[in-house]
Write a protein that holds these residues in place. Structure first.
Motif, PDB file in Angstrom:
ATOM      1  N   GLN A   5       0.851  -1.181   0.000  1.00 41.22           N
ATOM      2  CA  GLN A   5       0.000   0.000   0.000  1.00 41.22           C
ATOM      3  C   GLN A   5       0.889   1.234   0.000  1.00 41.22           C
ATOM      4  N   THR A   6       0.571   2.178  -0.878  1.00 46.46           N
ATOM      5  CA  THR A   6       1.298   3.445  -0.933  1.00 46.46           C
ATOM      6  C   THR A   6       0.466   4.513  -0.248  1.00 46.46           C
ATOM      7  N   GLY A   7       1.130   5.396   0.469  1.00 44.99           N
ATOM      8  CA  GLY A   7       0.426   6.485   1.133  1.00 44.99           C
ATOM      9  C   GLY A   7       1.397   7.423   1.822  1.00 44.99           C
ATOM     10  N   THR A  30      -2.149   7.739   5.081  1.00 44.36           N
ATOM     11  CA  THR A  30      -3.325   8.167   4.325  1.00 44.36           C
ATOM     12  C   THR A  30      -3.076   7.785   2.877  1.00 44.36           C
ATOM     13  N   THR A  31      -3.983   6.993   2.312  1.00 40.10           N
ATOM     14  CA  THR A  31      -3.791   6.536   0.941  1.00 40.10           C
ATOM     15  C   THR A  31      -4.010   7.667  -0.041  1.00 40.10           C
ATOM     16  N   ASP A  32      -3.484   7.484  -1.215  1.00 38.63           N
ATOM     17  CA  ASP A  32      -3.546   8.501  -2.252  1.00 38.63           C
ATOM     18  C   ASP A  32      -4.523   8.006  -3.326  1.00 38.63           C
ATOM     19  N   GLU A  33      -5.783   7.904  -2.950  1.00 40.98           N
ATOM     20  CA  GLU A  33      -6.839   7.395  -3.821  1.00 40.98           C
ATOM     21  C   GLU A  33      -7.917   8.459  -3.974  1.00 40.98           C
ATOM     22  N   ARG A  34      -8.878   8.192  -4.827  1.00 36.62           N
ATOM     23  CA  ARG A  34      -9.987   9.130  -5.016  1.00 36.62           C
ATOM     24  C   ARG A  34     -10.687   9.420  -3.689  1.00 36.62           C
ATOM     25  N   PHE A  35     -10.891   8.370  -2.911  1.00 33.15           N
ATOM     26  CA  PHE A  35     -11.460   8.500  -1.574  1.00 33.15           C
ATOM     27  C   PHE A  35     -10.398   8.006  -0.592  1.00 33.15           C
ATOM     28  N   PRO A  36      -9.502   8.899  -0.128  1.00 37.96           N
ATOM     29  CA  PRO A  36      -8.384   8.492   0.727  1.00 37.96           C
ATOM     30  C   PRO A  36      -8.851   7.764   1.986  1.00 37.96           C
ATOM     31  N   GLN A  37      -8.070   6.768   2.362  1.00 36.90           N
ATOM     32  CA  GLN A  37      -8.345   5.985   3.559  1.00 36.90           C
ATOM     33  C   GLN A  37      -7.195   6.176   4.534  1.00 36.90           C
ATOM     34  N   THR A  59       6.077  10.080   2.041  1.00 36.34           N
ATOM     35  CA  THR A  59       5.327   9.165   1.193  1.00 36.34           C
ATOM     36  C   THR A  59       6.075   7.845   1.143  1.00 36.34           C
TER      37      THR A  59
END
Length: 123
Positions: A5-7, A30-37, A59
């Motif tokens: 997992q990248t974040g 904190t993930t680097d996605e459309r909806f961060p997790q 990062t």
């Protein structure tokens, strides 16, 4: 089975040492996605040292195993990190100084089509 997992590191907690001698240190990315997790990982025993040179805002790419357990009728999932790599270091190597072969390919003078190499697009 290993996962990645990248974040960006949000928080690194203090090391917890238990009476049995077992120790762990938790951290959140904190993930680097459309909806961060926001995902909490554990470093166990000697893997705690992986966090020594990291800080909030870095990062990273976290390699981890998923562990499940049952305690008093409840089920828990732990994400045990076993490798943490700086994601920035990988990108810096690729974006470093151009090699001589790169400079041979990039035209410095206008091309026959009026100099439009696609690099001067105004957006």
């Amino acid at each position: 089975m290993a996962h990645e997992q990248t974040g960006t590191i949000k928080e690194i907690f203090e090391t917890q040492t238990f009476p049995s001698g077992f120790s762990k240190r938790e951290f959140v990315i904190t993930t680097d996605e459309r909806f961060p997790q926001e995902i909490k990982f554990d470093c166990l025993k000697e893997k705690i040292e992986l966090l020594n040179d990291l800080k909030a805002g870095d990062t990273v790419v976290v390699s981890f195993n998923i562990r499940g357990r049952q305690y008093n009728g409840r089920y828990y999932i732990d994400l045990n990190a076993w490798r943490i790599e700086s994601a920035g270091a990988q990108g810096e190597d690729e974006q470093g100084m151009p090699s001589s072969s790169d400079t041979d390919v990039v035209p410095e003078e206008p091309t026959e089509d009026g100099g439009n190499t696609g690099e001067d697009i105004p957006f």
